[in-house]
Design a protein around this motif. Structure first.
Motif, PDB file in Angstrom:
ATOM      1  N   PRO A 261       0.802  -1.658   0.082  1.00  0.00           N
ATOM      2  CA  PRO A 261       0.101   0.163   0.090  1.00  0.00           C
ATOM      3  C   PRO A 261       0.947   0.596   0.053  1.00  0.00           C
ATOM      4  N   ALA A 262       0.199   2.276  -0.349  1.00  0.00           N
ATOM      5  CA  ALA A 262       1.238   3.841  -0.840  1.00  0.00           C
ATOM      6  C   ALA A 262       0.824   3.668   0.569  1.00  0.00           C
ATOM      7  N   ASP A 263       2.182   4.530   1.295  1.00  0.00           N
ATOM      8  CA  ASP A 263       2.381   5.359   2.669  1.00  0.00           C
ATOM      9  C   ASP A 263       1.836   6.761   2.248  1.00  0.00           C
ATOM     10  N   ASP A 264       1.656   6.739   3.200  1.00  0.00           N
ATOM     11  CA  ASP A 264       1.576   8.118   3.802  1.00  0.00           C
ATOM     12  C   ASP A 264       2.121   9.353   3.950  1.00  0.00           C
ATOM     13  N   ASP A 265       2.353  10.282   4.794  1.00  0.00           N
ATOM     14  CA  ASP A 265       3.641  11.392   4.564  1.00  0.00           C
ATOM     15  C   ASP A 265       4.209  10.488   6.222  1.00  0.00           C
ATOM     16  N   GLU A 266       3.012  10.005   6.945  1.00  0.00           N
ATOM     17  CA  GLU A 266       3.524   9.225   8.661  1.00  0.00           C
ATOM     18  C   GLU A 266       4.334   8.348   8.465  1.00  0.00           C
ATOM     19  N   GLY A 267       3.591   7.600   7.772  1.00  0.00           N
ATOM     20  CA  GLY A 267       4.377   6.265   7.440  1.00  0.00           C
ATOM     21  C   GLY A 267       5.062   6.017   6.368  1.00  0.00           C
ATOM     22  N   LYS A 268       6.573   6.719   5.812  1.00  0.00           N
ATOM     23  CA  LYS A 268       6.809   7.368   4.359  1.00  0.00           C
ATOM     24  C   LYS A 268       8.331   7.960   6.000  1.00  0.00           C
ATOM     25  N   ALA A 269       7.622   8.059   6.780  1.00  0.00           N
ATOM     26  CA  ALA A 269       8.672   8.885   8.066  1.00  0.00           C
ATOM     27  C   ALA A 269       8.906   7.650   9.197  1.00  0.00           C
ATOM     28  N   LYS A 270       8.107   7.030   9.344  1.00  0.00           N
ATOM     29  CA  LYS A 270       8.271   5.587   9.315  1.00  0.00           C
ATOM     30  C   LYS A 270       9.335   4.926   8.967  1.00  0.00           C
ATOM     31  N   THR A 271       9.072   4.428   7.428  1.00  0.00           N
ATOM     32  CA  THR A 271       9.690   3.985   6.853  1.00  0.00           C
ATOM     33  C   THR A 271      10.597   4.433   6.606  1.00  0.00           C
ATOM     34  N   GLN A 272      11.719   5.790   6.487  1.00  0.00           N
ATOM     35  CA  GLN A 272      12.507   6.200   6.410  1.00  0.00           C
ATOM     36  C   GLN A 272      13.174   5.656   7.632  1.00  0.00           C
ATOM     37  N   SER A 273      12.445   5.846   8.798  1.00  0.00           N
ATOM     38  CA  SER A 273      13.240   5.454  10.236  1.00  0.00           C
ATOM     39  C   SER A 273      14.039   3.792  10.216  1.00  0.00           C
ATOM     40  N   ILE A 274      13.173   3.181   9.861  1.00  0.00           N
ATOM     41  CA  ILE A 274      13.161   1.705  10.122  1.00  0.00           C
ATOM     42  C   ILE A 274      14.788   1.922   9.090  1.00  0.00           C
ATOM     43  N   LEU A 275      14.991   2.353   7.937  1.00  0.00           N
ATOM     44  CA  LEU A 275      15.996   2.234   6.984  1.00  0.00           C
ATOM     45  C   LEU A 275      16.789   2.452   7.504  1.00  0.00           C
ATOM     46  N   ASP A 276      17.351   3.461   7.977  1.00  0.00           N
ATOM     47  CA  ASP A 276      18.209   4.496   8.295  1.00  0.00           C
ATOM     48  C   ASP A 276      18.594   3.309  10.026  1.00  0.00           C
ATOM     49  N   ARG A 277      17.712   2.692  10.395  1.00  0.00           N
ATOM     50  CA  ARG A 277      18.049   1.923  11.373  1.00  0.00           C
ATOM     51  C   ARG A 277      19.207   0.682  11.244  1.00  0.00           C
ATOM     52  N   HIS A 278      18.517  -0.032  10.872  1.00  0.00           N
ATOM     53  CA  HIS A 278      19.136  -1.351   9.722  1.00  0.00           C
ATOM     54  C   HIS A 278      19.758  -0.787   8.299  1.00  0.00           C
ATOM     55  N   LEU A 279      20.075  -0.088   7.817  1.00  0.00           N
ATOM     56  CA  LEU A 279      20.486  -0.409   6.405  1.00  0.00           C
ATOM     57  C   LEU A 279      21.027   0.860   5.940  1.00  0.00           C
ATOM     58  N   ARG A 280      21.500   2.063   7.200  1.00  0.00           N
ATOM     59  CA  ARG A 280      21.790   3.445   6.843  1.00  0.00           C
ATOM     60  C   ARG A 280      23.830   2.999   6.184  1.00  0.00           C
ATOM     61  N   GLY A 281      23.816   3.494   4.684  1.00  0.00           N
ATOM     62  CA  GLY A 281      25.738   3.227   4.673  1.00  0.00           C
ATOM     63  C   GLY A 281      25.497   2.524   4.412  1.00  0.00           C
ATOM     64  N   LYS A 282      24.666   1.546   4.544  1.00  0.00           N
ATOM     65  CA  LYS A 282      25.087  -0.378   3.529  1.00  0.00           C
ATOM     66  C   LYS A 282      25.435   0.022   2.176  1.00  0.00           C
ATOM     67  N   ARG A 283      25.906  -1.300   1.656  1.00  0.00           N
ATOM     68  CA  ARG A 283      25.452  -1.306   0.371  1.00  0.00           C
ATOM     69  C   ARG A 283      25.544  -2.809   0.200  1.00  0.00           C
ATOM     70  N   ILE A 284      24.542  -3.434  -0.865  1.00  0.00           N
ATOM     71  CA  ILE A 284      23.660  -4.652  -0.451  1.00  0.00           C
ATOM     72  C   ILE A 284      24.301  -4.922  -2.187  1.00  0.00           C
ATOM     73  N   LEU A 285      24.526  -6.141  -2.689  1.00  0.00           N
ATOM     74  CA  LEU A 285      24.536  -6.766  -4.301  1.00  0.00           C
ATOM     75  C   LEU A 285      23.323  -8.298  -3.819  1.00  0.00           C
ATOM     76  N   CYS A 286      22.469  -7.820  -4.676  1.00  0.00           N
ATOM     77  CA  CYS A 286      21.020  -8.968  -4.423  1.00  0.00           C
ATOM     78  C   CYS A 286      21.592  -9.588  -6.439  1.00  0.00           C
ATOM     79  N   LEU A 287      22.093 -10.913  -6.261  1.00  0.00           N
ATOM     80  CA  LEU A 287      21.880 -11.672  -6.816  1.00  0.00           C
ATOM     81  C   LEU A 287      20.925 -12.819  -7.802  1.00  0.00           C
ATOM     82  N   SER A 288      20.478 -12.682  -8.705  1.00  0.00           N
ATOM     83  CA  SER A 288      19.235 -13.719  -8.176  1.00  0.00           C
ATOM     84  C   SER A 288      18.760 -14.407 -10.226  1.00  0.00           C
ATOM     85  N   GLY A 289      18.372 -15.860  -9.786  1.00  0.00           N
ATOM     86  CA  GLY A 289      17.932 -16.422 -11.318  1.00  0.00           C
ATOM     87  C   GLY A 289      17.001 -16.547 -11.262  1.00  0.00           C
ATOM     88  N   ALA A 290      16.806 -15.945 -13.314  1.00  0.00           N
ATOM     89  CA  ALA A 290      15.139 -15.783 -13.218  1.00  0.00           C
ATOM     90  C   ALA A 290      14.519 -17.389 -13.537  1.00  0.00           C
TER      91      ALA A 290
END
Length: 367
Positions: A261-290
């Motif tokens: 579902p599309a986030d409202d402003d409050e939801g976007k702020a919450k999501t950004q807070s979660i991302l900052d807490r868990h993935l801030r400054g990290k580098r991720i490479l995902c490799l998958s097979g179709a």
């Protein structure tokens, strides 16, 4: 030898000009093999450590080829580079996942429902969750064993996991702040979707019973409520999106239709807070097979599309809060680690070492 289902079977590393040194230590009750200690340049006081997490039914012995290829490639690139940054040493570390290799207690616990393991879901999540925890424990104590005189320091930790090890790498990235870069090869960021699809394919009674297919699966003996509560707190798709909507996941497996579902402003702020807490400054490479049937990318595409849609767009100036995310799906590729995938791994590993010296951390990539 790797198991018949091992994605490592398809990758044969090139023969290096010289073998890679390996030394095994007993750390916290875990036999831990460190590759590349002898190859560290004499003037390198800082070391980058790559944690290699192996597939289900394999062991640390099956990671020798990857360690050899990655460490040698790093030093080869450094020799050819004109970078003025301080030379860093590079080592790789492998250990047996829980209930694997030297730590195996019950072989059946590593099997799936189709092979007769009724506890497949809790067995698998607990094994790779525990392996991620073991990685953190070994990060704590490794320096005391390999540098007992404090002659060098480990200035960066990366993780690379394949299949089951890829699932564990996602958990390391989320919950271990010292791991700043990770490569997930044919791994799953959404455990509920993966297990629900396997339940469907295995025609479990808990999937077939109920008002509609799948309606009785979560909370059944095949996916107990206690497991669901733990997944809610630890699994990437649940943690990063801030919720685990079980009914929508089941409907998605049943119909193939799912949308965050599309986030409202409050939801976007919450999501950004979660991302900052868990993935801030990290580098991720995902490799998958179709064409991967064991860990199908289609199960995680809704989550990955959502995640790529909310990270800062490429070129954004998020500074040290940037998240670098690459998500590459290889055509005509099944549950395997191919040479094409390996070339992406080698490139990403070297770039991630260089990124440690960049003042603003990683730049964000939106694929």
């Amino acid at each position: 030898m790797p198991s018949p289902i091992s994605p490592l079977n398809s990758y044969i590393p090139p023969t290096p000009s010289s073998p890679l040194s390996a030394e095994t230590f007993h750390i916290a009750g875990i036999l831990t093999t460190v590759f590349g200690l002898a190859e560290i340049p004499p003037d390198a006081s800082e070391i980058v450590c790559l944690w290699l997490l192996h597939p289900r039914q394999d062991s640390q012995k099956d990671m020798v080829g990857l360690a050899t290829a990655i460490v040698h490639d790093y030093y080869d690139r450094r020799k050819k580079s004109s970078a003025n940054s301080k030379q860093k040493g590079f080592i790789a570390v492998a250990f047996d996942a829980r209930n694997h290799g030297t730590r195996e207690i019950d072989p059946m616990a590593n099997q799936a429902w189709k092979s007769g393991n009724e506890n497949h879901a809790p067995d698998m999540f607990s094994v790779y969750f525990g392996t991620a925890q073991d990685t953190s424990t070994l990060i704590d104590f490794l320096p005391a064993y390999i540098f007992p005189n404090s002659e060098r320091s480990i200035s960066g930790h990366f993780a690379l996991g394949v299949s089951l090890g890829g699932h564990a790498t996602w958990l390391c990235l989320l919950h271990e702040p010292r791991i700043t870069a990770g490569v997930v090869v044919v791994g799953a960021p959404d455990f509920v979707a993966l297990m629900a699809d396997r339940a469907r394919l295995s025609k479990l009674t808990s999937w077939l019973q109920g008002d509609a297919p799948g309606s009785g699966f979560l909370g059944s003996k095949h996916f107990p409520t206690g497991l669901l509560e733990t997944v809610q707190k630890k699994d990437p798709a649940a943690v990063l999106s801030g919720q685990l909507d079980a009914s929508k996941k089941i409907e998605f497996i049943r119909t193939g239709v799912y949308a965050h579902p599309a986030d409202d402003d409050e939801g976007k702020a919450k999501t950004q807070s979660i991302l900052d807490r868990h993935l801030r400054g990290k580098r991720i490479l995902c490799l998958s097979g179709a064409t991967d049937k064991l860990v199908p990318y289609r199960l995680f595409e809704p989550f990955m599309s959502w995640l790529k849609g909310i990270v800062t767009p490429a070129g954004g100036n998020g500074g040290d809060g940037d998240i670098y995310l690459e998500d590459i799906v290889f055509k005509n590729t099944a549950h395997e680690l191919t040479e094409a995938m390996m070339q992406e791994v080698l490139r990403f590993m070297y770039d991630s070492v260089l990124a440690l010296d960049r003042p603003n951390g990683a730049k964000v990539a939106k694929i």
